[in-house]
Structure formats: structure tokens, C-alpha cells
Design a protein around this motif. Structure first.
Motif, PDB file in Angstrom:
ATOM      1  N   LEU A 224       0.383  -0.752   0.203  1.00 31.47           N
ATOM      2  CA  LEU A 224       0.019   0.198   0.168  1.00 31.47           C
ATOM      3  C   LEU A 224       1.282   1.715  -0.246  1.00 31.47           C
ATOM      4  O   LEU A 224       0.804   2.363  -0.651  1.00 31.47           O
ATOM      5  CB  LEU A 224      -0.655   0.083   1.791  1.00 31.47           C
ATOM      6  CG  LEU A 224      -1.992  -1.275   0.973  1.00 31.47           C
ATOM      7  CD1 LEU A 224      -2.627  -0.990   2.064  1.00 31.47           C
ATOM      8  CD2 LEU A 224      -2.829  -1.088  -0.472  1.00 31.47           C
ATOM      9  N   LYS A 225       1.981   1.062   0.484  1.00 33.54           N
ATOM     10  CA  LYS A 225       2.583   2.434   0.948  1.00 33.54           C
ATOM     11  C   LYS A 225       3.396   2.553  -0.762  1.00 33.54           C
ATOM     12  O   LYS A 225       4.024   4.330  -0.752  1.00 33.54           O
ATOM     13  CB  LYS A 225       3.577   2.445   1.587  1.00 33.54           C
ATOM     14  CG  LYS A 225       3.666   2.361   3.316  1.00 33.54           C
ATOM     15  CD  LYS A 225       3.953   2.488   3.891  1.00 33.54           C
ATOM     16  CE  LYS A 225       4.232   2.648   6.093  1.00 33.54           C
ATOM     17  NZ  LYS A 225       5.833   2.168   6.875  1.00 33.54           N
ATOM     18  N   GLN A 226       3.970   1.344  -1.871  1.00 30.13           N
ATOM     19  CA  GLN A 226       4.503   2.044  -2.786  1.00 30.13           C
ATOM     20  C   GLN A 226       2.995   2.668  -4.068  1.00 30.13           C
ATOM     21  O   GLN A 226       3.645   3.032  -5.300  1.00 30.13           O
ATOM     22  CB  GLN A 226       5.281   0.615  -3.408  1.00 30.13           C
ATOM     23  CG  GLN A 226       5.905  -0.317  -2.437  1.00 30.13           C
ATOM     24  CD  GLN A 226       6.083  -1.435  -2.757  1.00 30.13           C
ATOM     25  OE1 GLN A 226       5.860  -2.371  -3.843  1.00 30.13           O
ATOM     26  NE2 GLN A 226       7.596  -1.994  -2.559  1.00 30.13           N
ATOM     27  N   LEU A 227       1.959   2.510  -3.317  1.00 34.88           N
ATOM     28  CA  LEU A 227       1.570   3.189  -3.977  1.00 34.88           C
ATOM     29  C   LEU A 227       1.142   4.872  -4.305  1.00 34.88           C
ATOM     30  O   LEU A 227       1.227   5.543  -5.788  1.00 34.88           O
ATOM     31  CB  LEU A 227      -0.505   3.280  -3.899  1.00 34.88           C
ATOM     32  CG  LEU A 227      -0.585   1.145  -3.557  1.00 34.88           C
ATOM     33  CD1 LEU A 227      -2.083   1.459  -3.037  1.00 34.88           C
ATOM     34  CD2 LEU A 227      -0.895   0.967  -4.871  1.00 34.88           C
ATOM     35  N   LEU A 228       2.162   5.512  -3.230  1.00 35.66           N
ATOM     36  CA  LEU A 228       2.371   6.826  -3.379  1.00 35.66           C
ATOM     37  C   LEU A 228       3.675   6.762  -3.056  1.00 35.66           C
ATOM     38  O   LEU A 228       4.714   6.222  -3.334  1.00 35.66           O
ATOM     39  CB  LEU A 228       2.456   7.483  -1.859  1.00 35.66           C
ATOM     40  CG  LEU A 228       1.059   7.280  -1.223  1.00 35.66           C
ATOM     41  CD1 LEU A 228       0.807   7.763   0.281  1.00 35.66           C
ATOM     42  CD2 LEU A 228       0.028   7.859  -2.202  1.00 35.66           C
ATOM     43  N   PRO A 229       3.965   8.179  -4.060  1.00 31.86           N
ATOM     44  CA  PRO A 229       5.693   8.327  -5.004  1.00 31.86           C
ATOM     45  C   PRO A 229       6.694   8.181  -3.525  1.00 31.86           C
ATOM     46  O   PRO A 229       6.132   8.480  -2.074  1.00 31.86           O
ATOM     47  CB  PRO A 229       5.744   9.991  -4.973  1.00 31.86           C
ATOM     48  CG  PRO A 229       4.430  10.304  -5.453  1.00 31.86           C
ATOM     49  CD  PRO A 229       2.641   9.220  -4.464  1.00 31.86           C
ATOM     50  N   PRO A 230       7.922   8.187  -3.999  1.00 31.65           N
ATOM     51  CA  PRO A 230       8.580   7.323  -3.210  1.00 31.65           C
ATOM     52  C   PRO A 230       9.237   9.652  -1.616  1.00 31.65           C
ATOM     53  O   PRO A 230       8.760  10.021  -2.436  1.00 31.65           O
ATOM     54  CB  PRO A 230      10.028   7.166  -3.442  1.00 31.65           C
ATOM     55  CG  PRO A 230      10.091   6.501  -4.982  1.00 31.65           C
ATOM     56  CD  PRO A 230       8.643   7.604  -5.019  1.00 31.65           C
ATOM     57  N   ALA A 231       9.296   9.041  -0.476  1.00 35.82           N
ATOM     58  CA  ALA A 231       9.411  10.041   0.131  1.00 35.82           C
ATOM     59  C   ALA A 231      11.126  10.478  -0.050  1.00 35.82           C
ATOM     60  O   ALA A 231      11.951   9.579  -0.062  1.00 35.82           O
ATOM     61  CB  ALA A 231       9.151   9.756   1.456  1.00 35.82           C
ATOM     62  N   LYS A 232      10.730  12.172   0.358  1.00 37.01           N
ATOM     63  CA  LYS A 232      12.097  12.407  -0.073  1.00 37.01           C
ATOM     64  C   LYS A 232      12.746  12.200   1.043  1.00 37.01           C
ATOM     65  O   LYS A 232      12.494  12.961   2.077  1.00 37.01           O
ATOM     66  CB  LYS A 232      12.131  14.397  -0.571  1.00 37.01           C
ATOM     67  CG  LYS A 232      11.579  13.798  -1.775  1.00 37.01           C
ATOM     68  CD  LYS A 232      11.516  15.913  -1.818  1.00 37.01           C
ATOM     69  CE  LYS A 232      11.055  16.252  -3.580  1.00 37.01           C
ATOM     70  NZ  LYS A 232      10.626  17.819  -3.292  1.00 37.01           N
ATOM     71  N   VAL A 233      14.232  12.178   1.493  1.00 31.62           N
ATOM     72  CA  VAL A 233      15.294  11.472   2.665  1.00 31.62           C
ATOM     73  C   VAL A 233      15.335  13.439   3.158  1.00 31.62           C
ATOM     74  O   VAL A 233      16.258  13.852   2.573  1.00 31.62           O
ATOM     75  CB  VAL A 233      16.234  10.578   1.865  1.00 31.62           C
ATOM     76  CG1 VAL A 233      17.040  10.728   3.254  1.00 31.62           C
ATOM     77  CG2 VAL A 233      16.084   9.582   1.695  1.00 31.62           C
ATOM     78  N   GLU A 234      14.976  14.024   4.388  1.00 27.83           N
ATOM     79  CA  GLU A 234      15.402  15.005   4.836  1.00 27.83           C
ATOM     80  C   GLU A 234      15.927  15.362   5.817  1.00 27.83           C
ATOM     81  O   GLU A 234      15.170  13.885   7.064  1.00 27.83           O
ATOM     82  CB  GLU A 234      14.386  15.800   4.032  1.00 27.83           C
ATOM     83  CG  GLU A 234      14.171  16.387   2.425  1.00 27.83           C
ATOM     84  CD  GLU A 234      13.090  17.552   2.583  1.00 27.83           C
ATOM     85  OE1 GLU A 234      12.626  17.660   3.861  1.00 27.83           O
ATOM     86  OE2 GLU A 234      12.780  17.668   1.461  1.00 27.83           O
ATOM     87  N   TYR A 235      16.290  15.735   7.007  1.00 31.63           N
ATOM     88  CA  TYR A 235      16.903  15.418   8.278  1.00 31.63           C
ATOM     89  C   TYR A 235      16.404  16.196   8.467  1.00 31.63           C
ATOM     90  O   TYR A 235      16.064  17.131   8.602  1.00 31.63           O
ATOM     91  CB  TYR A 235      18.256  15.550   8.026  1.00 31.63           C
ATOM     92  CG  TYR A 235      18.775  15.529  10.084  1.00 31.63           C
ATOM     93  CD1 TYR A 235      19.476  14.717  10.360  1.00 31.63           C
ATOM     94  CD2 TYR A 235      18.701  17.678  10.344  1.00 31.63           C
ATOM     95  CE1 TYR A 235      19.340  15.033  11.894  1.00 31.63           C
ATOM     96  CE2 TYR A 235      19.121  17.276  12.166  1.00 31.63           C
ATOM     97  CZ  TYR A 235      19.211  16.249  12.200  1.00 31.63           C
ATOM     98  OH  TYR A 235      19.759  16.026  13.938  1.00 31.63           O
ATOM     99  N   VAL A 236      15.262  15.926   9.488  1.00 30.74           N
ATOM    100  CA  VAL A 236      14.030  16.818  10.630  1.00 30.74           C
ATOM    101  C   VAL A 236      14.527  16.929  12.040  1.00 30.74           C
ATOM    102  O   VAL A 236      14.603  14.624  12.056  1.00 30.74           O
ATOM    103  CB  VAL A 236      12.444  16.907   9.357  1.00 30.74           C
ATOM    104  CG1 VAL A 236      11.758  17.293  11.072  1.00 30.74           C
ATOM    105  CG2 VAL A 236      12.487  17.227   8.071  1.00 30.74           C
ATOM    106  N   GLU A 237      15.047  17.062  12.614  1.00 36.89           N
ATOM    107  CA  GLU A 237      14.617  16.383  14.536  1.00 36.89           C
ATOM    108  C   GLU A 237      13.537  16.302  14.031  1.00 36.89           C
ATOM    109  O   GLU A 237      12.224  17.128  14.767  1.00 36.89           O
ATOM    110  CB  GLU A 237      15.540  18.091  14.906  1.00 36.89           C
ATOM    111  CG  GLU A 237      15.559  17.583  16.300  1.00 36.89           C
ATOM    112  CD  GLU A 237      16.153  18.325  17.551  1.00 36.89           C
ATOM    113  OE1 GLU A 237      16.279  18.205  19.032  1.00 36.89           O
ATOM    114  OE2 GLU A 237      17.198  19.287  16.540  1.00 36.89           O
TER     115      GLU A 237
END
Length: 273
Positions: A224-237
């Protein structure tokens, strides 16, 4: 395909209407033996109607459904002997003790050694210490666990849990989740209806989303998660969530944590994220 390889639940083209209101519009899904299947949807999506049909409490207008190979329409007696249903509200007798509730159900089912059956289920659901107490003194989570234990008298191979954590506090929900996981680990097939996204995410081997009477998607959480575009990898605290704070303060087992324990737990949670 052998009986053991066949799905525990097999649904095809299920339809149900109430006058002009079409509640189910051709529902299809299968549930593997010993798995947890979550039927996820908002209020009014048709989840409870589907469960009522599968548990022989309601007749479908069209389509077929089989439980352990038995047709729910033509072999209702066989279906009922192999399933159990836990509704949205705990069906326990508050005047009786937890043990007396279980013994009563075992006797109604004409089972041998009802006391032994009750004691085994009390131990299995971590209710032995409260066995002699009236259910009216139980917390919400304890009542729900007792309700599920009562559903398992007679060892049904398939259990339907219709929104089992509705109205429960966070700690009680976690208790019920653990009980459901243990059911599947011991080979019971679980069909779980819920409107809580995190509940389906935590428990289910497969998730089907029911919307306006139709299954719009069915798969594992990863699928189900693959139905959405891949998330961008960002550093967030990442700050601790309210759930992290709650569990750190009260403890995962419901026992109050010390300030030092709470701080350590919150810090560990933050580092893991």
C-alpha cells in the motif's frame, strides 16, 4: 489445493442494500489461515454489514462467502461452529466475576471441564489475578480482553473482531492489540474491522480499504505504501509524539514510570526516529 492451503475466508461479489441505500457493491477478498486481515474504512463504509453476513447474522443480496470451505448461506450451522464474533461493545455480565463469565459460556456450549477452560483462558489473557473480581470493577481494556477470551471458548478457528478498541483509552488499546497478536501467533485467523489507521498498521498482515461499499485497495502495508511516490530523504529533528510521552510516563505495562525513566524513554524514542 488442500483444505489447509485454502483460504480461511473467501468472499466474491458480495452485495447488500437497504432499500435505496447500497451498502456493499461487489466486495471481493480472501483471508489466509492464521493471519490478521484488517478491513479498514470510515463509519458507514459497510464494515459491520460485511461481518454480519460472514457470521451468518445477515443474508447477502448477491455474491458468495465461504468460511473454512463452508458457504455462509447454505451451510450456516457449519460456519457458526467454526467462528466467533466479538462486536463493538463488550458482551460481558458485570455482576459475575471474570471466571464465572467464562465458565458460563463453556457450560452453554456443553463443553467438558468448564473450570479448566476458564482458567486456561484467564491465564492466556493475563486475567488470572482478577479472575474472582466482579467484571464491574474491570478497566475497559480488561473487559475487552475478557470479551475476546469468551469468544475463544470452544477454540474457533476464525474470529471476527468488529472495531474492538472503539472507546478505549491508549493503554487499553495496546492491551487489546497484544491479545490480537497472540491469537494469530497461535493459529487463529482474525478478521478485524477498524476505522483507526494506526490499528491496521500495527496489527494486519493484509489491509483492505472499504469505501462506499467497495474494496478500493487490498495488500500488505508495504504494498500500500508503494502506491504513493517515494518520500524525499531529509534530515528533520523529530520531536517525541504524544504517544511517546504517554507511554514514557505511564509505562508500557501501565505502571507509572519515574521521571528518570520517562526522560530516558523519551530520549530513546527520539534517537530511534
Amino acid at each position: 489445493m488442500t483444505a489447509q492451503q485454502a483460504p480461511a475466508i473467501h468472499v466474491r461479489g458480495l452485495e447488500k442494500s437497504y432499500r435505496e441505500l447500497r451498502v456493499l457493491r461487489g466486495v471481493d477478498f480472501t483471508v489466509a489461515r492464521g493471519s490478521i486481515f484488517a478491513l479498514l474504512g470510515s463509519n458507514g463504509a459497510g464494515k459491520t454489514t460485511a461481518v454480519k453476513i460472514l457470521s451468518t447474522l445477515l443474508k447477502a443480496d448477491a455474491g458468495t462467502a465461504r468460511i473454512n470451505g463452508f458457504d455462509v448461506a447454505t451451510q450456516a450451522v457449519d460456519v457458526r461452529e467454526s467462528i466467533s464474533l466479538t462486536g463493538q461493545f463488550a458482551a460481558v455480565d458485570e455482576i459475575l466475576s471474570g471466571r464465572e463469565n467464562l465458565v458460563l459460556v463453556a457450560r452453554l456450549r456443553h463443553l467438558k471441564n468448564p473450570g479448566m477452560i476458564a482458567d486456561d483462558l484467564l491465564e492466556r489473557f493475563s486475567l488470572t489475578d482478577a479472575a474472582a473480581r466482579k467484571v464491574s470493577t474491570y478497566s475497559g481494556g480488561m473487559r475487552r480482553r475478557l470479551d475476546i477470551a469468551m469468544s475463544l471458548v470452544g477454540n474457533p478457528s476464525v474470529i471476527f473482531l468488529d472495531e474492538p478498541t472503539t472507546g478505549l483509552d491508549p493503554q487499553a488499546r495496546i492491551e487489546v492489540w497484544q491479545a490480537v497478536r497472540e491469537l494469530a501467533a497461535q493459529g487463529t485467523t482474525v478478521l478485524l474491522t477498524t476505522q483507526y489507521l494506526d490499528e491496521a498498521e500495527q496489527l494486519a498482515d493484509r489491509i483492505a480499504i472499504l469505501h462506499e461499499g467497495r474494496i478500493i485497495v487490498n495488500g500488505t502495508l508495504t504494498e500500500l505504501k508503494q502506491l504513493l511516490p517515494p518520500a524525499k530523504v531529509e534530515y528533520v529533528e523529530k520531536q517525541p509524539t504524544l504517544e511517546d510521552v504517554f507511554l514514557a510516563l505511564v509505562g508500557a505495562d501501565g505502571k507509572k514510570a519515574t521521571p528518570a525513566m520517562a526522560a530516558t524513554s523519551a530520549r530513546t524514542s527520539k534517537e530511534q526516529r
